[in-house]
Design an enzyme around this catalytic site. Structure first.
Site, mmCIF file in Angstrom:
data_model
loop_
_atom_site.group_PDB
_atom_site.id
_atom_site.type_symbol
_atom_site.label_atom_id
_atom_site.label_comp_id
_atom_site.label_asym_id
_atom_site.label_seq_id
_atom_site.Cartn_x
_atom_site.Cartn_y
_atom_site.Cartn_z
ATOM 1 N N HIS A 182 -4.715 9.130 -11.408
ATOM 2 C CA HIS A 182 -4.181 8.023 -12.127
ATOM 3 C C HIS A 182 -3.988 7.420 -10.951
ATOM 4 C CE1 HIS A 182 -0.939 10.073 -11.891
ATOM 5 N NE2 HIS A 182 -0.237 9.691 -11.722
ATOM 6 N N GLU A 198 4.111 -5.887 8.062
ATOM 7 C CA GLU A 198 2.884 -5.757 8.840
ATOM 8 C C GLU A 198 2.429 -7.652 9.292
ATOM 9 O OE1 GLU A 198 -0.335 -2.449 7.021
ATOM 10 O OE2 GLU A 198 0.163 -4.459 6.308
ATOM 11 N N LYS A 329 -0.106 18.731 7.825
ATOM 12 C CA LYS A 329 1.019 18.144 8.823
ATOM 13 C C LYS A 329 2.305 17.982 7.933
ATOM 14 C CE LYS A 329 2.001 14.055 10.983
ATOM 15 N NZ LYS A 329 2.027 15.056 12.926
#
Length: 366
Positions: A182, A198, A329
């Site tokens: 989902h 952005e 990471k």
């Protein structure tokens, strides 16, 4: 050391991210260091087709007591534990008579909205790379329909909807609380910070260069090839030059499409195809169900002329795994206090992904 001796695959350097106006430290020599830290549990594909205890499976009762229909394709419903709500009071503006220092430093905004859960499939044990492409087209259709519905609600019924963030957290390593495949959609009356930054960067680039940032970036990556993972008629997938996560990718529309609302059937099928290929490659990399957070960045709902002009549809994939199915990471230390850092170069990561099979999932070979 002279410039001629510098090797990007061996020596430390910084790379600029024009989307966020920030830098990342690249330390490729660190990829060889031994790892004795935390390891994630390897994924074992043992989930059943249907789980009677799953809150998202068809016909099951959710924690709130609401009953899911016996859906057979994608299914969208309002999140029972939404991060934002419509039925809350509006926060009054700061009193101008209050302390100026407080007004300058302790800023706050009221945020209303709605959140949705998007069940990708009725099957409890199918992730995106294991689904049929026709099923992925249904998912893309649901993203488009939801975007259009929310835009219409804002326009015609004056709902406080400005931006819909569609995303998926896949796997327990990314905090996913339910393994049923989902995604989610959070619709807010404000534009989230990442998207807002952005849009500012896109606007600045266009004013300075009289062209779109992604138009130039797609052209550059298509020419250089070294960071391209896969592409088709409508989309290109790259490990961005400025990637933070080891196998981070950008799925970018080759042509300027501001929003999924502008997609025709061919573009929707191409997006479904490229997502299937990319996620198969991810799973095949370490032969595991590859965890990630991914999401769509597109134009705001009922965008202004400038917002529409500056927007370019793309998707971010942020997977945490580094060197195996169990080693991930972590963003800690210098990366929290200084700036993000990566070991593997973007070019090395792209080569690994590019050389993997994007058609046959590793489980099909077992």
């Amino acid at each position: 050391m002279t410039a001629e001796e510098f090797d990007f695959s061996s020596h430390s350097h910084r790379r600029y991210n024009p989307l966020t106006d920030s830098w990342i430290l690249v330390s490729p020599h660190r990829a060889k260091r031994p790892w004795l830290g935390q390891q994630e549990a390897a994924y074992k594909p043992t989930a059943p087709l249907y789980d009677p205890k799953c809150y998202l499976c068809p016909g099951n009762k959710r924690a709130t007591g609401n009953l899911n229909p016996r859906y057979e394709s994608t299914y969208i419903f309002p999140n029972d534990y939404a991060a934002v709500r419509l039925d809350q009071p509006i926060l009054p503006q700061n009193d101008s008579n209050e302390d100026n220092l407080k007004n300058r430093l302790l800023k706050v905004q009221s945020v209303r909205g709605n959140c949705f859960v998007i069940c990708f499939s009725p099957n409890h044990n199918l992730t995106i790379p294991q689904m049929k492409q026709s099923d992925l087209v249904h998912i893309v259709n649901s993203w488009q329909a939801l975007t259009d519905d929310l835009s219409r609600e804002a326009r015609e019924n004056h709902k406080p909807f400005k931006y819909v963030q569609i995303f998926e957290n896949k796997g327990t390593a990314m905090g996913c609380s339910n393994l049923h495949p989902h995604g989610q959609a959070w619709c807010l009356e404000s534009i989230p910070s990442e998207v807002s930054q952005e849009l500012k960067s896109f606007d600045k680039y266009k004013r300075e260069h009289n062209t779109d940032l992604f138009a130039d970036y797609v052209k550059l990556e298509s020419r250089e090839k070294s960071r391209v993972v896969v592409e088709n008629e409508s989309f290109i997938v790259v490990v961005p030059y400025w990637a933070i996560w080891p196998f981070e990718t950008l799925v970018i529309s080759k042509k300027k499409l501001a929003s999924i609302s502008q997609f025709n059937q061919m573009v929707k099928e191409d997006l479904a195809s490229i997502l299937k290929q990319l996620t198969i490659k991810y799973d095949n990399l370490f032969e595991t169900s590859f965890p990630y957070s991914m999401g769509i960045h597109q134009a705001p709902l009922n965008a202004t002329g400038d917002e529409l002009s500056n927007s370019w549809f793309h998707m971010h994939f942020y997977p945490p795994l580094l060197r195996s199915a169990t080693v991930r990471k972590f963003l800690v230390g210098f990366e929290l206090l200084g700036e993000p850092q990566r070991d593997l170069t973007s070019e090395q990561a792209a080569e690994k992904l590019r050389n993997l099979d994007g058609q046959i999932h590793y489980l099909q070979r077992l």
